[in-house]
Design a protein around this motif. Structure first.
Motif, mmCIF file in Angstrom:
data_model
loop_
_atom_site.group_PDB
_atom_site.id
_atom_site.type_symbol
_atom_site.label_atom_id
_atom_site.label_comp_id
_atom_site.label_asym_id
_atom_site.label_seq_id
_atom_site.Cartn_x
_atom_site.Cartn_y
_atom_site.Cartn_z
ATOM 1 N N ALA A 64 0.714 -1.376 0.106
ATOM 2 C CA ALA A 64 -0.158 -0.065 0.089
ATOM 3 C C ALA A 64 1.037 1.352 0.182
ATOM 4 O O ALA A 64 0.475 2.358 -0.629
ATOM 5 N N GLY A 65 2.095 1.203 0.638
ATOM 6 C CA GLY A 65 2.754 2.392 0.712
ATOM 7 C C GLY A 65 4.119 2.292 -0.157
ATOM 8 O O GLY A 65 4.623 3.302 -0.212
ATOM 9 N N GLY A 66 4.177 1.539 -1.608
ATOM 10 C CA GLY A 66 5.072 1.260 -2.347
ATOM 11 C C GLY A 66 6.311 0.986 -1.509
ATOM 12 O O GLY A 66 6.411 0.099 -0.637
ATOM 13 N N PRO B 94 1.974 2.887 -4.548
ATOM 14 C CA PRO B 94 1.513 1.550 -4.288
ATOM 15 C C PRO B 94 1.631 0.497 -5.070
ATOM 16 O O PRO B 94 1.522 0.875 -6.592
ATOM 17 N N HIS B 95 1.873 -0.734 -4.816
ATOM 18 C CA HIS B 95 1.926 -1.735 -5.583
ATOM 19 C C HIS B 95 0.664 -2.813 -5.337
ATOM 20 O O HIS B 95 0.254 -3.087 -4.558
ATOM 21 N N HIS B 96 0.091 -3.233 -6.550
ATOM 22 C CA HIS B 96 -0.882 -4.050 -6.324
ATOM 23 C C HIS B 96 -1.146 -4.659 -7.652
ATOM 24 O O HIS B 96 -1.528 -4.171 -8.599
ATOM 25 N N GLY C 274 9.791 11.552 -5.416
ATOM 26 C CA GLY C 274 8.901 10.410 -4.654
ATOM 27 C C GLY C 274 9.246 10.308 -3.049
ATOM 28 O O GLY C 274 8.908 9.447 -2.283
ATOM 29 N N GLN C 275 10.200 11.212 -2.608
ATOM 30 C CA GLN C 275 10.666 11.257 -1.238
ATOM 31 C C GLN C 275 10.839 12.758 -0.709
ATOM 32 O O GLN C 275 10.754 13.536 -1.415
#
Length: 292
Positions: free
Chosen positions: A45-47, A85-87, A226-227
């Motif tokens: 969910a948070g990558g 996120p990764h799904h 991204g950070q």
């Protein structure tokens, strides 16, 4: 895309090898067949802290976003930036989803090359339509994967160079790739932070340098890299520490000071958080590899 030589590649898959992502670069091959041991969805969910590049070899994958889903086909490269996120998993309509992947913490000057034209909810997509282009990309992925598990001297540095080749080829395949992708103010700020690694800086100072308000700078920096600024700088310090531990005989205390940490114990905790081992253990591992 050429037929996947699964027998020769299975050694780079989760079926044989265990992977840890407390590293600057990890890569592998994931062969998924309906009902197999690897036939499940990945959900983060948070990558992740770093970036993932994914090249589909056979079959089809299904990627879900907050606004829907899309499929990836053979010859398609996906880019998952840090924190996205990764799904994803095998597309239900396909019997297979075989793919190569590379996880890495990007070097500073790679940031512009990681800005792709076509994105879906922050996920980059690149379709290589020509068979020869897809096969060349497969070869470049495999070079990085093979080097990532090699014990030969300088394997880690060579692996990162192989990743850079992959990134460059992907970037060159983007439409209008000569146009700047990262905001020049953020690019300039990243260079400043690396050039003044040992100095403590404050958001107000950096905002003046970028001619932005502190809140606008914080938002733009996160959007472009991204950070957060502090997280990005911490990773750059650890990356520099890795180079010093590999290439010099500096004591751990001296390495800590060189990258901006006055407290060696605090530096060791930060280093272990990112690399999974202490600075001393990391050096021993690199020395062992160089003697192999």
């Amino acid at each position: 895309m050429a037929q996947v030589e699964e027998a020769g590649m299975v050694g780079f898959s989760p079926l044989v090898r265990r992977f840890t992502f407390n590293a600057w670069m990890v890569a592998g091959f994931t062969p998924i067949t309906r009902g197999s041991k690897l036939d499940f969805f990945i959900h983060r969910a948070g990558g992740m802290k770093g970036v993932i590049l994914n090249l589909t070899l056979r079959g089809s994958g299904k990627i879900y976003t907050s606004k829907g889903s899309f499929q990836c086909q053979p010859g398609e490269v996906l880019l998952f930036p840090a924190g996205v996120p990764h799904h994803y998993g095998r597309d239900e309509q396909s019997e297979y989803w075989d793919h190569l992947w590379i996880y890495f913490i990007p070097r500073t000057y790679w940031l512009e090359w990681l800005q792709w034209n076509q994105c879906v909810e922050g996920i980059g997509r690149l379709v290589l339509t020509a068979p020869e282009e897809a096969e060349e990309m497969r070869s470049r992925f495999m070079e990085a994967i093979q080097l990532s598990v090699s014990d030969e001297p300088l394997a880690e540095a060579l692996a990162m160079n192989a990743v850079e080749k992959v990134i460059l080829e992907c970037f060159r395949a983007q439409p209008d790739f000569r146009q700047p992708r990262i905001d020049p103010r953020i690019k300039k700020l990243c260079q400043f932070l690396n050039e003044h690694m040992t100095q403590e800086t404050h958001i107000d100072q950096l905002a003046r340098l970028a001619c932005l308000s502190p809140s606008r700078l914080a938002h733009l920096f996160k959007k472009e890299t991204g950070q957060t600024i502090s997280a990005w700088r911490e990773k750059q310090r650890v990356a520099r520490a890795c180079e010093l531990l590999q290439k010099t005989n500096f004591a751990i205390t001296q390495v800590a000071l060189t990258v901006g940490y006055n407290d060696p114990l605090y530096f060791s905790r930060i280093f272990r958080h990112h690399m999974g081992v202490s600075p001393r253990e990391y050096r021993k591992k690199q020395d062992k590899c160089s003697r192999a």
